[in-house]
Scaffold this motif. Structure first.
Motif, PDB file in Angstrom:
ATOM      1  N   ALA A 217      13.095   5.551  -1.387  1.00  0.00           N
ATOM      2  CA  ALA A 217      12.220   5.851  -0.248  1.00  0.00           C
ATOM      3  C   ALA A 217      11.014   6.660  -0.704  1.00  0.00           C
ATOM      4  CB  ALA A 217      13.002   6.604   0.825  1.00  0.00           C
ATOM      5  N   GLU A 218      11.236   7.610  -1.596  1.00  0.00           N
ATOM      6  CA  GLU A 218      10.128   8.413  -2.127  1.00  0.00           C
ATOM      7  C   GLU A 218       9.128   7.547  -2.891  1.00  0.00           C
ATOM      8  OE1 GLU A 218      11.952  11.285  -4.640  1.00  0.00           O
ATOM      9  OE2 GLU A 218      12.783  12.486  -2.990  1.00  0.00           O
ATOM     10  N   LEU A 219       9.644   6.539  -3.596  1.00  0.00           N
ATOM     11  CA  LEU A 219       8.794   5.681  -4.413  1.00  0.00           C
ATOM     12  C   LEU A 219       8.055   4.624  -3.598  1.00  0.00           C
ATOM     13  CD1 LEU A 219      11.148   5.131  -7.482  1.00  0.00           C
ATOM     14  CD2 LEU A 219       9.072   6.531  -7.408  1.00  0.00           C
ATOM     15  N   GLY A 220       8.487   4.406  -2.363  1.00  0.00           N
ATOM     16  CA  GLY A 220       7.804   3.451  -1.509  1.00  0.00           C
ATOM     17  C   GLY A 220       8.371   2.048  -1.525  1.00  0.00           C
ATOM     18  N   PHE A 221       9.629   1.882  -1.923  1.00  0.00           N
ATOM     19  CA  PHE A 221      10.245   0.558  -1.871  1.00  0.00           C
ATOM     20  C   PHE A 221      10.370   0.079  -0.430  1.00  0.00           C
ATOM     21  CE2 PHE A 221      11.209   1.076  -6.275  1.00  0.00           C
ATOM     22  CZ  PHE A 221      11.504  -0.196  -6.759  1.00  0.00           C
ATOM     23  N   THR A 222      10.232  -1.222  -0.253  1.00  0.00           N
ATOM     24  CA  THR A 222      10.325  -1.828   1.069  1.00  0.00           C
ATOM     25  C   THR A 222      11.768  -2.001   1.506  1.00  0.00           C
ATOM     26  OG1 THR A 222       8.352  -3.132   0.527  1.00  0.00           O
ATOM     27  CG2 THR A 222       9.626  -3.823   2.466  1.00  0.00           C
TER      28      THR A 222
END
Length: 237
Positions: A134-139
């Motif tokens: 979530a921190e890394l921005g995964f969908t």
């Protein structure tokens, strides 16, 4: 409900498209757990359906060497250039944590959807891994809840589905016969399946079958269009 079908051939792509599948996870080597497909297959598939390309440079674990991580980035960029709308990717440290290189994967993907594959099921802790994704921005993340099937892993899948903004997609033995139950007990809006059937060789005469792991008399596996249609039909109305 969105249905994603894992396919590895033009025939599989056509079967998924004909059934109204939301998207395909495009792979090579499903008998090896799935590997990065060719550029030609990516382009052909993108003409018919939304394509999320699996980027996995080799079979085995997800603790990659530095040069393998570099290849993953290159393959993500290649998939993006040749029609993919998403990539399915992941890497772990030797301790089972989400590798920092995953940040470079998201950057290389740009505006493509990013799904973290089932490396999460062999990570040190799925909850901690999901928080990092979530921190890394995964969908999205693909998981069977650390079990062989989505039904067996349903309690963890349901917990993960409500934990972050990352969409959770349930997988593991999903078929038309159990898809409604999987959706109900996990609470997810995305299901992933890879229904396949063994097929024989098109060659005539005395053929030496060379398919890996297929039943005697068969040559290879192919996406099962009947099962794909039945699975998609469960949620069509």
């Amino acid at each position: 409900m969105r249905i994603e079908i894992s396919v590895e051939s033009p025939q599989g792509v056509r079967a998924a498209a004909a059934a109204g599948t939301a998207r395909v996870e495009l792979c090579a080597g499903l008998s090896d757990g799935g590997l990065t497909p060719s550029v030609g297959l990516i382009e052909a598939a993108a003409e018919l359906i939304e394509v999320h390309v699996l980027v996995r440079p080799r079979p085995g674990d997800f603790a990659y060497a530095r040069d393998e991580l570099d290849v993953i980035v290159r393959d993500i960029e290649t998939a993006r250039k040749h029609g993919a709308t998403g990539v399915v990717v992941g890497a772990l440290t030797t301790e089972g944590e989400v590798h920092d290189a995953c940040a470079a994967f998201v950057e290389a993907a740009g505006d493509l959807a990013t799904t973290f594959h089932r490396a999460i099921d062999v990570s040190a802790d799925s909850r901690r891994a999901l928080d990092r994704l979530a921190e890394l921005g995964f969908t999205r993340v693909l998981t069977s809840g650390r079990r062989r099937s989505a039904l067996a892993g349903a309690p963890l899948i349901r917990e993960l589905a409500g934990r972050t903004a990352v969409d959770v997609m349930a997988c593991g033995g999903v078929r038309a016969a159990n898809a409604a139950e999987v959706a109900e007990v996990t609470g997810v809006r995305d299901l992933h399946a890879a229904p396949r059937r063994p097929v024989g060789s098109a060659l005539t005469g005395d053929v030496s079958y060379a398919g890996v792991g297929v039943p005697a008399g068969s040559d290879h596996f192919e996406t099962d269009p009947v099962e794909v249609e039945a699975l998609c039909g469960i949620f069509r109305h």
